[in-house]
Design an enzyme around this catalytic site. Structure first.
Site, PDB file in Angstrom:
ATOM      1  N   CYS A  16     -16.116  -7.881  19.239  1.00 57.55           N
ATOM      2  CA  CYS A  16     -16.064  -6.795  20.220  1.00 57.55           C
ATOM      3  C   CYS A  16     -17.483  -6.470  20.689  1.00 57.55           C
ATOM      4  O   CYS A  16     -18.472  -6.857  20.054  1.00 57.55           O
ATOM      5  CB  CYS A  16     -15.399  -5.572  19.582  1.00 57.55           C
ATOM      6  SG  CYS A  16     -15.269  -4.138  20.672  1.00 57.55           S
TER       7      CYS A  16
ATOM      8  N   CYS B  28      -4.675 -16.477   7.293  1.00 58.55           N
ATOM      9  CA  CYS B  28      -4.477 -15.031   7.130  1.00 58.55           C
ATOM     10  C   CYS B  28      -3.759 -14.717   5.818  1.00 58.55           C
ATOM     11  O   CYS B  28      -4.092 -13.744   5.135  1.00 58.55           O
ATOM     12  CB  CYS B  28      -3.678 -14.470   8.306  1.00 58.55           C
ATOM     13  SG  CYS B  28      -4.552 -14.545   9.888  1.00 58.55           S
TER      14      CYS B  28
ATOM     15  N   CYS C  77       2.292   1.771 -31.855  1.00 58.83           N
ATOM     16  CA  CYS C  77       2.035   2.677 -30.720  1.00 58.83           C
ATOM     17  C   CYS C  77       1.888   1.945 -29.392  1.00 58.83           C
ATOM     18  O   CYS C  77       1.749   2.573 -28.343  1.00 58.83           O
ATOM     19  CB  CYS C  77       0.784   3.515 -30.987  1.00 58.83           C
ATOM     20  SG  CYS C  77      -0.751   2.552 -30.974  1.00 58.83           S
TER      21      CYS C  77
ATOM     22  N   CYS D  62     -11.790 -11.567 -38.631  1.00 49.88           N
ATOM     23  CA  CYS D  62     -10.671 -11.249 -39.511  1.00 49.88           C
ATOM     24  C   CYS D  62      -9.378 -11.095 -38.717  1.00 49.88           C
ATOM     25  O   CYS D  62      -9.356 -10.464 -37.660  1.00 49.88           O
ATOM     26  CB  CYS D  62     -10.966  -9.957 -40.271  1.00 49.88           C
ATOM     27  SG  CYS D  62      -9.648  -9.474 -41.399  1.00 49.88           S
TER      28      CYS D  62
ATOM     29  N   HIS E 225      -5.525  -7.924 -48.056  1.00 56.55           N
ATOM     30  CA  HIS E 225      -5.463  -9.320 -47.639  1.00 56.55           C
ATOM     31  C   HIS E 225      -6.544 -10.111 -48.356  1.00 56.55           C
ATOM     32  O   HIS E 225      -7.538  -9.563 -48.841  1.00 56.55           O
ATOM     33  CB  HIS E 225      -5.637  -9.446 -46.128  1.00 56.55           C
ATOM     34  CG  HIS E 225      -7.042  -9.158 -45.658  1.00 56.55           C
ATOM     35  ND1 HIS E 225      -7.946 -10.138 -45.386  1.00 56.55           N
ATOM     36  CD2 HIS E 225      -7.681  -7.975 -45.434  1.00 56.55           C
ATOM     37  CE1 HIS E 225      -9.090  -9.590 -44.983  1.00 56.55           C
ATOM     38  NE2 HIS E 225      -8.954  -8.279 -45.009  1.00 56.55           N
TER      39      HIS E 225
ATOM     40  N   CYS F 230       3.028 -15.434 -41.147  1.00 58.69           N
ATOM     41  CA  CYS F 230       3.302 -15.893 -39.772  1.00 58.69           C
ATOM     42  C   CYS F 230       3.312 -17.410 -39.745  1.00 58.69           C
ATOM     43  O   CYS F 230       2.601 -18.044 -38.990  1.00 58.69           O
ATOM     44  CB  CYS F 230       2.312 -15.322 -38.766  1.00 58.69           C
ATOM     45  SG  CYS F 230       0.584 -15.604 -39.150  1.00 58.69           S
TER      46      CYS F 230
END
Length: 524
Positions: free
Chosen positions: A234, A254, A284, A294, A317, A327
């Site tokens: 412009c 675009c 939580c 750890c 642990h 696990c």
């Protein structure tokens, strides 16, 4: 980028020195002038908007023998596309043309012309007042007649809500458009002016060939383009994409630019980082980051859990076990999710840092342009004005090409990723195209850096011989940078986007050696 690359660039420059010496700069500049096309963009101020609108209205009024308000309603409906309007008229006739746009072909007899209505009391079906004289009533072309007070209130609400370009009749399920002359006659003068302004602005708001300049603060100009899309500047200096009104962003499409802006602004990559570097407390649900090696984690809520799988545990642990927990089961989906998040985060970070680095460089080179102009001004006593343009032209090209380079990283992020083109290419094809693109990209980087280094010299203190040498280097690097930009765009349009995304809207604005097209003043 490593030092070996820059060394190879310097070696290439030495090998091609003889070729550079053969460059005919006058011939190159002539080719640039021939390539410069006539501007197809026009700047439209408020005065030229009114003039252009009047010209189109007069044409339609003459061709179809219509009132001004009818012609405007038709043009707004057909987005000020006269050719489309006339095609519909030729193919379907006047009745269909009017009905589709919410107009009626005929006009009802004016109430003031009816002797019977002068003697008879009338009822407004809106306010239910049954003791009204005909002169207090107004009938629209659709045939519905209500009292002037109800019409006035209806028009006032619509104008204040910004819906005044197509105010429809108050009658239930009647979509007929109210006559603009009647609207202006019944409302207060200040509202009539506002209504007129909305009608003028409809030439921009409802016209795909005309758009407001998105500068902030708004300069008040509109831009008209004869071609679809493209980038334009412009008169206020703001450069933007005519298709999406964002900043100029080629060679990105675009859609790519829209997705990139959203990605940079939202929290998608933050979520990826959280997925990779934190675990959710099983009690939580807060995110917890591990600070050492750890695997026993303790949340601020007091809950202990395993870093590996996220399961709740006891506190004690050893080096190999955690009380109350095992696990041993491999959770494949969880691992896959984390690995994908890591990969996506690393990939995004790479492209973002490259994009940001070159964007920051372009800001510095914007300042360099001003510095170069100041140095050129100080050379006026040493050289002719016509001999000084190599420096300012080189600085302009450096700024433009750096912006192009920054957007190539956005393009590459989506072109070679899975978000847009996952099913468009095989892995082998994607890798081949990526290599082709990155080779061009690396060449462009090298020569842009060379051009930048050359223009950053303190040439305002140079001797004539030194100036001649620097101008020669600037022009040589400039020609290579310009040609590489052209090759990059051709590669994107023909080798990457062309055959890959048929049917998808990923067109890009064409590359222009002379820079983004500057809109010129509109003349009717």
């Amino acid at each position: 980028m490593d030092d070996d690359y820059y060394l190879s660039c310097e070696e290439d420059e030495e090998e091609e020195e003889d070729d550079y010496d053969k460059v005919d700069y006058d011939q190159y500049e002539q080719a640039q002038r021939e390539e410069t096309t006539k501007s197809t963009s026009r700047i439209m101020t408020n005065e030229s908007l009114v003039a252009a609108q009047k010209e189109v209205l007069a044409r339609v009024m003459e061709l179809l023998t219509l009132k001004k308000s009818q012609a405007r309603t038709l043009l707004i409906h057909y987005q000020w596309n006269v050719d489309k309007l006339l095609d519909v008229y030729s193919e379907r006739g006047k009745d269909s043309l009017f009905k589709t746009a919410g107009l009626t072909v005929f006009s009802h007899t004016s109430l003031s012309e009816s002797r019977y209505s002068l003697r008879k009391k009338m009822t407004c079906e809106i306010c239910m007042d049954d003791d009204l004289q005909s002169y207090t009533m107004t009938r629209m072309d659709c045939g519905h007649c209500f009292c002037n007070n109800c019409w006035k209130e209806h028009f006032t609400v619509k104008i204040n809500e910004g819906m005044s370009k197509r105010i429809t009749c108050m009658a239930h399920k009647c979509n007929a458009i109210c006559d603009e002359d009647v609207v202006k006659k019944l409302v207060y003068p200040e509202l009539a002016e506002k209504f007129d302004r909305f009608l003028v602005e409809s030439y921009v708001d409802d016209n795909k060939r005309v758009k407001w300049c998105p500068s902030t603060p708004h300069c008040g100009n509109a831009i008209r383009r004869e071609d679809d899309g493209g980038e334009v500047e412009c008169s206020c200096g703001h450069q933007f994409c005519f298709s999406c009104l964002s900043e100029s962003h080629s060679p990105c499409s675009c859609l790519m630019w829209k997705l990139w802006k959203k990605k940079c602004e939202d929290e998608s990559e933050t979520l990826n980082w959280i997925t990779v570097h934190t675990r959710m407390c099983p009690k939580c649900s807060k995110s917890v980051q591990r600070s050492d090696g750890c695997n026993l984690m303790t949340c601020i809520c007091g809950q202990h859990f395993c870093w590996l799988c996220g399961g709740a545990t006891g506190l004690s642990h050893t080096g190999t076990t955690i009380d109350g927990h095992s696990c041993g089961k491999f959770k494949e989906e969880k691992v896959k999710q984390i690995e994908i998040a890591k990969r996506d985060l690393k990939r995004y970070t790479h492209y973002y840092h490259q994009y940001r680095s070159h964007t920051d460089s372009s800001k510095q080179e914007f300042k360099l342009r001003e510095s170069v102009r100041e140095k050129v001004a100080s050379l006026s006593e040493k050289t002719l004005k016509s001999e000084q343009k190599w420096a300012s032209n080189g600085a302009d090209l450096l700024f433009r090409s750096r912006k192009v380079l920054s957007y190539t990283y956005v393009f590459a992020f989506y072109m070679f990723g899975e978000e847009l083109f996952k099913d468009e290419m095989s892995d082998e094809e994607r890798e081949m195209k990526k290599i082709l693109f990155e080779n061009l990209q690396q060449q462009l980087i090298g020569y842009i850096e060379s051009l930048s280094k050359t223009l950053n010299q303190p040439f305002d203190d140079y001797s004539s011989d030194e100036l001649e040498k620097m101008s020669d280097e600037t022009m040589r690097f400039g020609i290579v940078v310009d040609n590489l930009c052209k090759e990059m765009y051709e590669c994107i349009e023909n080798e990457l986007l062309g055959p890959t995304v048929a049917g998808h809207n990923h067109s890009i604005a064409p590359y222009r050696s002379e820079g983004i097209e500057k809109a010129i003043e509109f003349w009717c």
